[in-house]
Scaffold this active site. Structure first.
Site, PDB file in Angstrom:
ATOM      1  N   LYS A   1       1.364   1.972  -5.086  1.00 53.81           N
ATOM      2  CA  LYS A   1       0.141   2.671  -5.467  1.00 53.81           C
ATOM      3  C   LYS A   1       0.273   3.294  -6.858  1.00 53.81           C
ATOM      4  O   LYS A   1      -0.594   3.190  -7.697  1.00 53.81           O
ATOM      5  CB  LYS A   1      -0.110   3.774  -4.432  1.00 53.81           C
ATOM      6  CG  LYS A   1      -1.541   4.198  -4.392  1.00 53.81           C
ATOM      7  CD  LYS A   1      -1.904   5.285  -3.417  1.00 53.81           C
ATOM      8  CE  LYS A   1      -1.152   5.502  -2.182  1.00 53.81           C
ATOM      9  NZ  LYS A   1      -1.636   6.469  -1.251  1.00 53.81           N
TER      10      LYS A   1
ATOM     11  N   GLY B   1      14.068   1.029 -17.478  1.00 55.64           N
ATOM     12  CA  GLY B   1      12.778   0.641 -18.047  1.00 55.64           C
ATOM     13  C   GLY B   1      12.170   1.757 -18.879  1.00 55.64           C
ATOM     14  O   GLY B   1      11.159   1.560 -19.549  1.00 55.64           O
TER      15      GLY B   1
ATOM     16  N   TRP C   1      48.482  53.308  -7.374  1.00 51.93           N
ATOM     17  CA  TRP C   1      49.222  53.920  -6.269  1.00 51.93           C
ATOM     18  C   TRP C   1      49.314  52.931  -5.128  1.00 51.93           C
ATOM     19  O   TRP C   1      48.580  51.958  -5.092  1.00 51.93           O
ATOM     20  CB  TRP C   1      48.501  55.197  -5.791  1.00 51.93           C
ATOM     21  CG  TRP C   1      48.347  56.231  -6.870  1.00 51.93           C
ATOM     22  CD1 TRP C   1      47.340  56.316  -7.764  1.00 51.93           C
ATOM     23  CD2 TRP C   1      49.251  57.292  -7.154  1.00 51.93           C
ATOM     24  NE1 TRP C   1      47.533  57.380  -8.615  1.00 51.93           N
ATOM     25  CE2 TRP C   1      48.708  57.999  -8.250  1.00 51.93           C
ATOM     26  CE3 TRP C   1      50.464  57.716  -6.605  1.00 51.93           C
ATOM     27  CZ2 TRP C   1      49.344  59.121  -8.810  1.00 51.93           C
ATOM     28  CZ3 TRP C   1      51.086  58.841  -7.153  1.00 51.93           C
ATOM     29  CH2 TRP C   1      50.532  59.528  -8.247  1.00 51.93           C
TER      30      TRP C   1
ATOM     31  N   TYR D   1      15.539  -5.111   3.868  1.00 49.52           N
ATOM     32  CA  TYR D   1      15.784  -6.127   2.835  1.00 49.52           C
ATOM     33  C   TYR D   1      16.352  -7.436   3.370  1.00 49.52           C
ATOM     34  O   TYR D   1      15.848  -8.522   3.080  1.00 49.52           O
ATOM     35  CB  TYR D   1      16.758  -5.593   1.773  1.00 49.52           C
ATOM     36  CG  TYR D   1      16.178  -4.584   0.828  1.00 49.52           C
ATOM     37  CD1 TYR D   1      14.804  -4.350   0.759  1.00 49.52           C
ATOM     38  CD2 TYR D   1      17.011  -3.851  -0.017  1.00 49.52           C
ATOM     39  CE1 TYR D   1      14.289  -3.410  -0.119  1.00 49.52           C
ATOM     40  CE2 TYR D   1      16.503  -2.917  -0.899  1.00 49.52           C
ATOM     41  CZ  TYR D   1      15.144  -2.697  -0.945  1.00 49.52           C
ATOM     42  OH  TYR D   1      14.649  -1.774  -1.811  1.00 49.52           O
TER      43      TYR D   1
ATOM     44  N   THR E   1       0.831  -1.207   0.000  1.00 48.29           N
ATOM     45  CA  THR E   1       0.000   0.000   0.000  1.00 48.29           C
ATOM     46  C   THR E   1       0.871   1.265   0.000  1.00 48.29           C
ATOM     47  O   THR E   1       0.373   2.360   0.180  1.00 48.29           O
ATOM     48  CB  THR E   1      -0.928   0.018   1.241  1.00 48.29           C
ATOM     49  OG1 THR E   1      -0.102  -0.193   2.399  1.00 48.29           O
ATOM     50  CG2 THR E   1      -1.973  -1.071   1.168  1.00 48.29           C
TER      51      THR E   1
ATOM     52  N   HIS F   1      20.711   6.228 -11.799  1.00 47.79           N
ATOM     53  CA  HIS F   1      20.068   6.520 -13.085  1.00 47.79           C
ATOM     54  C   HIS F   1      21.031   7.123 -14.117  1.00 47.79           C
ATOM     55  O   HIS F   1      21.154   6.635 -15.232  1.00 47.79           O
ATOM     56  CB  HIS F   1      18.900   7.504 -12.906  1.00 47.79           C
ATOM     57  CG  HIS F   1      17.909   7.094 -11.857  1.00 47.79           C
ATOM     58  ND1 HIS F   1      17.627   5.793 -11.580  1.00 47.79           N
ATOM     59  CD2 HIS F   1      17.129   7.840 -11.033  1.00 47.79           C
ATOM     60  CE1 HIS F   1      16.711   5.734 -10.621  1.00 47.79           C
ATOM     61  NE2 HIS F   1      16.396   6.970 -10.270  1.00 47.79           N
TER      62      HIS F   1
ATOM     63  N   TYR G   1      15.137   3.765 -14.461  1.00 46.07           N
ATOM     64  CA  TYR G   1      15.554   4.427 -15.701  1.00 46.07           C
ATOM     65  C   TYR G   1      15.799   3.426 -16.825  1.00 46.07           C
ATOM     66  O   TYR G   1      15.591   3.721 -17.989  1.00 46.07           O
ATOM     67  CB  TYR G   1      16.784   5.315 -15.451  1.00 46.07           C
ATOM     68  CG  TYR G   1      16.335   6.746 -15.258  1.00 46.07           C
ATOM     69  CD1 TYR G   1      15.454   7.056 -14.227  1.00 46.07           C
ATOM     70  CD2 TYR G   1      16.706   7.758 -16.143  1.00 46.07           C
ATOM     71  CE1 TYR G   1      14.960   8.327 -14.063  1.00 46.07           C
ATOM     72  CE2 TYR G   1      16.219   9.038 -15.991  1.00 46.07           C
ATOM     73  CZ  TYR G   1      15.348   9.318 -14.961  1.00 46.07           C
ATOM     74  OH  TYR G   1      14.848  10.585 -14.815  1.00 46.07           O
TER      75      TYR G   1
HETATM   76  C1  BG6 Z   1      14.021   8.485  -8.134  1.00 46.49           C
HETATM   77  C2  BG6 Z   1      14.561   9.450  -7.151  1.00 46.49           C
HETATM   78  O1  BG6 Z   1      14.834   7.359  -8.180  1.00 46.49           O
HETATM   79  O2  BG6 Z   1      13.996   9.088  -9.410  1.00 46.49           O
HETATM   80  C3  BG6 Z   1      13.690  10.694  -7.132  1.00 46.49           C
HETATM   81  O3  BG6 Z   1      14.590   8.870  -5.855  1.00 46.49           O
HETATM   82  C4  BG6 Z   1      13.564  11.258  -8.511  1.00 46.49           C
HETATM   83  O4  BG6 Z   1      14.240  11.656  -6.269  1.00 46.49           O
HETATM   84  C5  BG6 Z   1      13.136  10.204  -9.490  1.00 46.49           C
HETATM   85  O5  BG6 Z   1      12.582  12.276  -8.459  1.00 46.49           O
HETATM   86  C6  BG6 Z   1      13.164  10.708 -10.911  1.00 46.49           C
HETATM   87  O6  BG6 Z   1      12.555   9.773 -11.747  1.00 46.49           O
HETATM   88  P1  BG6 Z   1      11.678  10.245 -12.982  1.00 46.49           P
HETATM   89  O7  BG6 Z   1      11.250   8.953 -13.579  1.00 46.49           O
HETATM   90  O8  BG6 Z   1      10.556  11.073 -12.452  1.00 46.49           O
HETATM   91  O9  BG6 Z   1      12.594  11.007 -13.870  1.00 46.49           O
END
Ligand code: BG6
Length: 791
Positions: free
Chosen positions: A44, A212, A617, A154, A39, A272, A210
């Site tokens: 979500k 994906g 000066w 984890y 949740t 990313h 990123y």
């Molecule tokens: C997340 C970060 O991994 O990536 C966030 O924790 C950031 O802080 C986000 O806002 C950015 O992802 P996107 O897909 O919105 O560019």
């Protein structure tokens, strides 16, 4: 729970970005999906939707499913919330409303909330799965656990899964993890080894969403498909620079307890942006579907990245961050956080192909727009004399536009002066109808534009790959540690440094603009930024310095570097005004160490300063030969004069050495200098006098108790210093106080005590000579750095 037995295909066919992926053979049967943290925000927003899409995709095909939402709360309270979330999933545009309703209903019937807290809870879950399998009489394909919980949980959850939820042999176990995977190399290594004691490497799917994103996933395939165009230009001879940028408009309110420990480098750069960088620069795999080869090539880039030093990074923090930290973390008003919310980092690859090519990673919160892209800017050797708008004069660039921004949709853009990219039919289409929009300096019509035929959320894409058991788009442990290996030394060297404070949004103006010079990156504007509570206004201009009052005179304060910048700018403005007015600028400079930084700054920007019309000066001089290091003139010469184009006859050293002796009254050196001043300086009014102040309150070479106030209207005098060399020559108060502008420069923590005392002290020039500096008609400005002001 009802288990829908769908007569489906036994394999999940997933197309990789290059469209060449082979479907992976998997045992058909039942799949149990468990989202721990069911949740939470991520679940979500993305996860349930992603799993629903996956389910829909397979309705006409293969396996059977059950979906478990797990969480800390008991089922009695969490179930309604859970179903509200799951009910919100949506169908694609192509699905008819009736069909959609059926699919959603099926999906909901397959879903159930369970409390997953203790080992017993996990054991119960396992029992439940087994019971269902038996009841339905279907074989098991696998179990997928998605841990959408804070990383500290984890290892414990992995252990519980290992102890109680492993499927029987023949079925797979996949555990999906979200970053953060540690906060530095050692913690990432520790987490990896903790997880490694419960799970096998092939069972872990570390997500970087990123990977994906459709455009990011297309980088390698694009490079392969357009190899014949790219091979000749994808190198140092043609690439000017690479920019990998993630700009965001949002702040981090609500996530501060997490964010403050991480900051922008750990939050998005280490993962990313680094992933994008490796995709852009790694050697192309011969076999794109080989996870092993893709990961090996990525690792090779990591091993060839040059270490990132402190000069390869700048950091910033949006102004309101500090207050949010104080509020969300219950800190007092004087608590300062050094966590950066903005960073720009310059990376170089030590490979012949990319040698010297700047790769700039930039990201920040509270910027002017939300946009993500990677831009490869190529050198353009053509310059146009006439038709500047002709296409071959324009920037040559490829932009991998991840999304948002003015363009609003994900796309790959190739400027038309490069080549027309190959378009593989099916998943991507060419955009030819354009709205009137510019992307990174070029109108959209100057690009070939490709966009995905169907927009897909990154999480949906990755979930489908997890189902297929494909690991190309996930982070391996080696990959993760290699990345932390790159970033950890930089994070260590930045600890303790102050980020530049920026106001946020459009007000940032040019405050975060960057300059790349050789191996270094810096802010291009050396403005002063100070924290919010010292500011009244909020516009970008107000941010440059703190302006206030000190001893009833104007005070400018900032960090030392910016203070010097401001002083240099004020001297230049004064010089330009004087030259405009009377064709000449008379500048009197002090000795000592404080002005050296100013001299360097003036020397560095000497081209724009009117040195040709400036007379330099001296405020004071030590009675030593000018060839000696102690001589103020010597230092002035070395640090400034020899670097600027000033006519020799505009330079006025103090005549401390006459008749082969130093500062002898009868040689009348002081008088000689005074005459020169009276002869050349209109009304003996210097345009600008730069002074410092010593620990004992002396200024120029006017020391305490030296009866300097008795010198009447003499402009220059021989004086005595309590410290060596004792004999000095100095401008007097008469000369100083006639000036149009007098600047008092005070820097360094060591001067804090003095500044505190001076702030309270009444005028007493005999004891505290600096208090005798009171320009008659001109203005006095104190330039005090934060170290001296705040201690
Ligand atoms: C997340 C970060 O991994 O990536 C966030 O924790 C950031 O802080 C986000 O806002 C950015 O992802 P996107 O897909 O919105 O560019």
């Amino acid at each position: 729970m009802f288990v829908a037995v769908l007569l489906l295909l036994v394999t999940l066919s997933v197309q990789g970005g290059n469209g060449e992926e082979k479907a992976e053979a998997q045992r058909p049967g039942h799949v149990s999906v468990v989202i721990v943290g069911a949740t939470g925000d991520l679940a979500k927003r993305y996860l349930w939707q992603g799993f629903f899409e996956q389910y829909v995709k397979q309705v006409s095909g293969g396996n059977t499913f059950s979906f478990y939402g797990g969480g800390q709360s008991p089922a009695s309270t969490a179930t309604p919330v859970f179903f509200e979330i799951v009910q919100a999933v949506s169908c694609s545009k192509e699905t008819s409303p009736d069909r959609c309703a059926v699919l959603k209903e099926q999906f909901l019937r397959l879903a159930e909330y369970r409390q997953l807290k203790t080992l017993e809870d996990y054991q119960e879950l396992a029992k439940n799965i087994e019971k269902e399998l038996q009841q339905e009489g279907i074989p098991e394909a696998g179990r997928l656990f998605y841990l959408s919980v804070p990383a500290f949980a984890y290892a414990d959850i992995a252990e519980k899964i290992n102890n109680s939820c492993r499927p029987a042999s023949g079925a797979w176990l996949r555990v999906v993890l979200e970053k953060p995977f540690g906060h530095d190399f050692r913690s990432a290594q520790l987490l990896a080894s903790q997880l490694g004691s419960s799970l096998k490497d092939e069972e872990m799917f570390r997500i970087d969403h990123y990977l994906g994103k459709q455009v990011v996933a297309k980088i390698l395939p694009f490079r392969v498909e357009n190899k014949k165009y790219l091979d000749p230009i994808w190198n140092k001879h043609h690439i000017e620079r690479v920019e990998i940028v993630l700009k965001e408009t949002l702040d981090v309110k609500g996530r501060i307890p997490f964010y403050d420990q991480y900051g922008v480098i750990r939050d998005v750069m280490q993962n990313h942006l680094t992933e994008v960088m490796t995709l852009l620069t790694m050697r192309l795999p011969v076999n794109m579907s080989s996870t092993e080869e893709v990961l090996q090539n990525k690792l090779q880039i990591f091993s060839n990245l040059l270490p990132i030093g402190k000069n390869q990074a700048v950091t910033g923090q949006y102004q309101a961050y500090k207050t949010s930290v104080q509020q969300e973390m219950n800190k007092t008003n004087d608590h300062i956080s050094l966590t950066p919310t903005f960073a720009a980092v310059l990376v170089h690859i030590d490979e012949a192909q990319y040698e010297g090519v700047p790769i700039i990673l930039i990201s920040g919160k509270m910027l002017d727009e939300r946009v993500g892209y990677a831009r490869i800017l190529f050198k353009n050797t053509v310059f146009c004399l006439q038709n500047h708008n002709s296409v071959h004069c324009k920037p040559k660039q490829i932009v991998f536009h991840f999304g948002h921004g003015q363009l609003k949709y994900p796309a790959i853009l190739v400027s038309k002066n490069l080549f027309k990219p190959v378009l593989k039919e099916g998943q991507w289409k060419e955009v030819t109808e354009h709205t009137d929009v510019d992307v990174l300096g070029l109108p959209i019509s100057d690009y070939y534009v490709q966009t995905p035929s169907e927009n897909r959320e990154a999480y949906s894409e990755l979930i489908s790959q997890i189902f297929a058991g494909r690991k190309n788009s996930f982070i391996s442990a080696e990959n993760l540690l290699a990345s932390w290996g790159l970033w950890t030394p930089l994070l260590t060297s930045l600890a303790g440094s102050f980020p530049r404070i920026y106001p946020g949004g459009a007000d940032n103006g040019d405050m975060l603009d960057l300059r790349v010079k050789g191996k270094d990156i810096s802010y291009s504007s050396e403005v002063v930024i100070i924290s919010a509570d010292q500011m009244s206004g909020t516009s970008a201009k107000d941010f440059q310095v703190m302006q206030g009052k000190f001893r009833s005179a104007v005070m400018v304060s900032a960090w030392s570097e910016e203070l010097v910048e401001r002083l240099a700018a004020d001297i230049q403005a004064s010089a330009e005004a004087a030259v405009r007015e009377g064709g000449v600028f008379h500048l009197a400079l002090s000795g000592g160490s404080s002005p050296l930084a100013l001299f360097h700054r003036l020397a560095l920007h000497h081209f724009s300063f009117p040195w040709r019309d400036t007379h330099v000066w001296m405020v004071d001089e030590r009675c030593v030969p000018p060839t000696e290091l102690e001589s103020n003139f010597h230092s002035l010469h070395d640090h400034l004069l020899q670097h600027v184009r000033i006519p020799y006859f505009n330079i006025h050293p103090m005549p401390v050495q006459l008749n082969q002796r130093l500062c002898v009254e009868e040689d009348a050196g002081a008088l000689l200098y005074e005459k020169e001043v009276r002869k050349l300086v209109n009304g003996s009014i210097f345009h600008f006098v730069l002074l410092g102040v010593g620990y004992d309150g002396h200024t120029a070479s006017l020391f305490p108790d030296s009866k300097v106030s008795e010198l009447g209207d003499r402009l220059v005098a021989l004086t005595e210093s309590p410290v060596k060399p004792h004999q000095r020559m100095s401008l007097t108060f008469s000369a100083i106080n006639q000036a149009r502008t007098v600047a008092l420069l005070v820097m360094g923590k060591g001067k804090h005590e003095l500044i505190t005392q001076l702030s309270r002290m009444k005028d007493n020039p005999d004891k505290w000579p600096v208090t005798g500096v009171k320009p008659d008609d001109g203005k006095l400005v104190w330039y005090i750095d934060y170290d001296a002001l705040l201690g």
